[in-house]
Design an enzyme around this catalytic site. Structure first.
Site, PDB file in Angstrom:
ATOM      1  N   LYS A   9      -0.395   1.902  -2.593  1.00  0.00           N
ATOM      2  CA  LYS A   9       0.141   3.121  -1.975  1.00  0.00           C
ATOM      3  C   LYS A   9       0.117   4.233  -3.015  1.00  0.00           C
ATOM      4  O   LYS A   9       0.526   4.046  -4.159  1.00  0.00           O
ATOM      5  CB  LYS A   9       1.566   2.893  -1.487  1.00  0.00           C
ATOM      6  CG  LYS A   9       2.200   4.146  -0.877  1.00  0.00           C
ATOM      7  CD  LYS A   9       3.494   3.830  -0.172  1.00  0.00           C
ATOM      8  CE  LYS A   9       4.651   3.917  -1.100  1.00  0.00           C
ATOM      9  NZ  LYS A   9       5.954   3.966  -0.415  1.00  0.00           N
ATOM     10  N   SER A  25     -14.288  10.767   6.004  1.00  0.00           N
ATOM     11  CA  SER A  25     -13.631  10.076   4.908  1.00  0.00           C
ATOM     12  C   SER A  25     -12.551  10.926   4.262  1.00  0.00           C
ATOM     13  O   SER A  25     -12.273  12.042   4.679  1.00  0.00           O
ATOM     14  CB  SER A  25     -14.621   9.635   3.834  1.00  0.00           C
ATOM     15  OG  SER A  25     -15.170  10.760   3.185  1.00  0.00           O
ATOM     16  N   TYR A  58     -11.976   6.106   5.397  1.00  0.00           N
ATOM     17  CA  TYR A  58     -12.361   5.330   4.221  1.00  0.00           C
ATOM     18  C   TYR A  58     -12.395   6.237   3.001  1.00  0.00           C
ATOM     19  O   TYR A  58     -12.577   7.446   3.099  1.00  0.00           O
ATOM     20  CB  TYR A  58     -13.712   4.638   4.428  1.00  0.00           C
ATOM     21  CG  TYR A  58     -14.855   5.599   4.692  1.00  0.00           C
ATOM     22  CD1 TYR A  58     -15.648   6.060   3.647  1.00  0.00           C
ATOM     23  CD2 TYR A  58     -15.126   6.044   5.973  1.00  0.00           C
ATOM     24  CE1 TYR A  58     -16.681   6.947   3.881  1.00  0.00           C
ATOM     25  CE2 TYR A  58     -16.158   6.929   6.217  1.00  0.00           C
ATOM     26  CZ  TYR A  58     -16.938   7.372   5.171  1.00  0.00           C
ATOM     27  OH  TYR A  58     -17.959   8.256   5.405  1.00  0.00           O
TER      28      TYR A  58
END
Length: 116
Positions: A9, A25, A58
């Site tokens: 995270k 992305s 992504y």
């Protein structure tokens, strides 16, 4: 049994850009990616603290030590420059391994997104 657990995270980074015309992305400063153990092409969940949006895309590496956090493609419509995000990746693992797994949790400088 396998479970999904938080792998990494990056907490409270600011959006530095939004590029609707890029192919998709999220561009993340490569130093942050390395520190959080995020690899190029890995799925990233994005939580926008400013508007409540949640989305997945992504990761692609951005210039090192730049603090860059840029949403690309359609995701650019879900943020504004300066929004505060939480970036999360997950791993799937055996439940017993998950009980002992420790995620990489980063808390970069909230002003410039750099590691402290």
């Amino acid at each position: 049994m396998f479970v999904h657990v938080v792998k990494s995270k990056i907490h409270r980074v600011k959006v530095t850009g939004a590029d609707l015309n890029y192919i998709g992305s999220i561009t993340i400063d490569e130093d942050l990616m390395d520190a959080a153990n995020i690899i190029e092409g890995e799925k990233v969940q994005i939580v926008n603290n400013n508007n409540g949006e949640r989305l997945e895309t992504y990761a692609i590496p951005g210039p090192r030590n730049s603090g860059e956090i840029t949403l690309n493609g359609a995701a650019a419509r879900k943020v504004a420059k300066g929004d505060v995000l939480i970036l999360i990746t997950y791993a799937m693992m055996d439940i017993e391994a998950a009980k002992n797994f420790k995620p990489k949790l980063l808390f970069p400088n909230e002003e410039n997104n750099l590691l402290k």
